[in-house]
Design an enzyme around this catalytic site. Sequence first.
Site, short mmCIF file in Angstrom:
data_model
loop_
_atom_site.label_atom_id
_atom_site.label_comp_id
_atom_site.label_asym_id
_atom_site.label_seq_id
_atom_site.Cartn_x
_atom_site.Cartn_y
_atom_site.Cartn_z
N LYS A 1 -2.51 -51.55 17.66
CA LYS A 1 -1.92 -50.31 18.16
C LYS A 1 -2.81 -49.77 19.27
CE LYS A 1 -1.00 -45.45 16.89
NZ LYS A 1 -0.88 -44.45 15.80
N ASP B 1 -2.58 -39.78 21.66
CA ASP B 1 -1.45 -39.40 20.82
C ASP B 1 -1.39 -37.88 20.69
OD1 ASP B 1 0.58 -39.18 19.01
OD2 ASP B 1 -0.55 -40.00 17.30
N LYS C 1 1.22 -32.28 18.02
CA LYS C 1 0.15 -32.08 17.03
C LYS C 1 -0.50 -30.71 17.23
CE LYS C 1 -1.41 -36.88 16.36
NZ LYS C 1 -1.13 -36.95 14.92
N ASP D 1 -6.79 -43.33 19.27
CA ASP D 1 -5.59 -43.91 18.67
C ASP D 1 -5.27 -45.30 19.22
OD1 ASP D 1 -3.78 -43.52 16.61
OD2 ASP D 1 -2.27 -42.56 17.88
N ASP E 1 5.78 -38.07 16.34
CA ASP E 1 4.37 -38.31 16.05
C ASP E 1 4.18 -39.57 15.19
OD1 ASP E 1 1.67 -37.90 16.15
OD2 ASP E 1 1.64 -36.24 14.69
N GLU F 1 4.60 -42.54 16.04
CA GLU F 1 4.86 -43.42 17.20
C GLU F 1 4.23 -44.79 17.07
OE1 GLU F 1 2.35 -41.44 17.01
OE2 GLU F 1 0.76 -42.75 17.72
N ARG G 1 4.16 -46.95 14.65
CA ARG G 1 5.07 -47.96 14.10
C ARG G 1 6.13 -48.36 15.11
NH1 ARG G 1 6.39 -44.00 9.19
NH2 ARG G 1 4.33 -43.26 9.82
#
Length: 494
Positions: free
Chosen positions: A268, A273, A280, A291, A350, A352, A354
């Site tokens: 990933k 993020d 967030k 991230d 959020d 994201e 996956r």
Amino acid sequence: MKYTLNSNNNSATDNHDCVILPIFTKEKKILLSDAAQKADNISTNKIQTLLDQGDFKAKTGNTLMLYNLENIKASRVLLLGYGDEDKLNSKSFATIASSACKALKSKNIKNASFYLSGNTDTQALEVTQSILAFSDCLYQLQDYKSKPEDAPLLEELVISSTTDFSSESQTALKHSIAITKGMKLSRDMANHPGNICTPSFLANTAEELSKTFDSIQLEVLEEKDMEKLGMGAFLSVSKGSDEPGKMIVLQYQGASDKSEAPIALVGKGVTFDTGGISLKPGASMDEMKFDMSGAAGMLGTLKACAEMELPINLVVILAAAENMPSGRATKPGDIVTSMQGTTIEVLNTDAEGRLVLCDALSYVGKYKPRVVIDAATLTGACIIALGHHISAVLSNNDELVNDLSNAGEQINDPVWQLPMGEDYKKQLKSSFADLGNIGGRAAGTITAACFLGEFTKDYKWAHLDIAGTAWSGKDSTGRPVPLLSQYLINQANS
Ligand code: BES
Ligand code: MN
Ligand code: ZN
């Protein structure tokens, strides 16, 4: 930093700025190692006297610096607590070596001789853990200080033993140095701020690596390529950002048979993020520059593998995108179609990770991999479940979980398995699409893995949730580079 091995049974003649001597505990007693005993004999029993006075308890990682011991060539001697000799393992030795490095770091010490326990069974792991611990302790990223801070002075660590070094220990030296290089690459990438480390920066770093090693080939899928492939899930994440998303594909060919099925590593690479439209909260949002730690870890592992010249084939995919809110961003409730055709209702922008990973996991199938491992800072829930000590592993194959757990134990980068299953998968139901991208508050790490599991049915797969382990405070840890490197070493040997 230079690491060498030296077998020498006379610690008194060691010509270094500091000699590090192991002291053990045995039940209530304190025992000198061979190396410490030698120094003690020559220096009129100063060490034994001090121990008899009770001034040094040899608990795991305790240190005491002594100066100008009689008849000892080195001007400093560091007594180092090894705890109970019979209980030495990767984890305790990591603590021991790390304290040693901390004790040297602030002093004017350029080189040191570090005596191992003398136990042949644990020699190779002691070599590995010394190198990993010292390189961790000496790591710095100074690129952003206008005036450089004082860098540690240590230049050379001589890993010493009163017994001979085995061939396993010689290999451990080479492998560990390679692993620290991979970890440094991974940590640097993750520590770079989000305004520098963008998806394009990740692609450039990957390109540099492919230029350094003839064994590595690079291909980058741009957004228009991903559109053609129907990667609607990935593109729904990068859509809100001005930074174009990239699917970075690297191939390492080390096996003598170039057509041998590769091991696939998918990371990933969300370079920042914000949460997107499901924004967030502000507190600690800066940490979301980390991230992309899954991608950094996979690139670091690739580097370590290429340095070690392991006789295996690898394919590494970094799913790189920035998750931003904007007028073009994906909105909660939007429905997108993934590369494999599964439709997804994006109930929370959020979740994201996956979304970028599922298309990467579909794409990697074309390489007919023998196993696929992904690493991702995927869920905050993983930190609640396992804290910051152990990464989560979720998988459709028990043998793969076993191999990963063993590798993690071996090199002190542990994983713990969480379950999957139909009951959890049901939490991902969507009223309109095939899948929702969230499964509610309960078992967040498991439902995230179940989401990925819908895209990994054609091969053996394990998912590592590294949300709790990839960084500590405001510094990247370089995990899971040790775990995955050890796994690859073990695969190359089997
Ligand atoms: N990158 C985060 C997960 C994360 C959060 C890692 C904090 C480390 C520290 C991920 O993209 C995310 O936001 N996940 C959500 C999922 C939720 C919306 C289902 C989370 O964990 O809150
Ligand atoms: Mn997120
Ligand atoms: Zn994320």
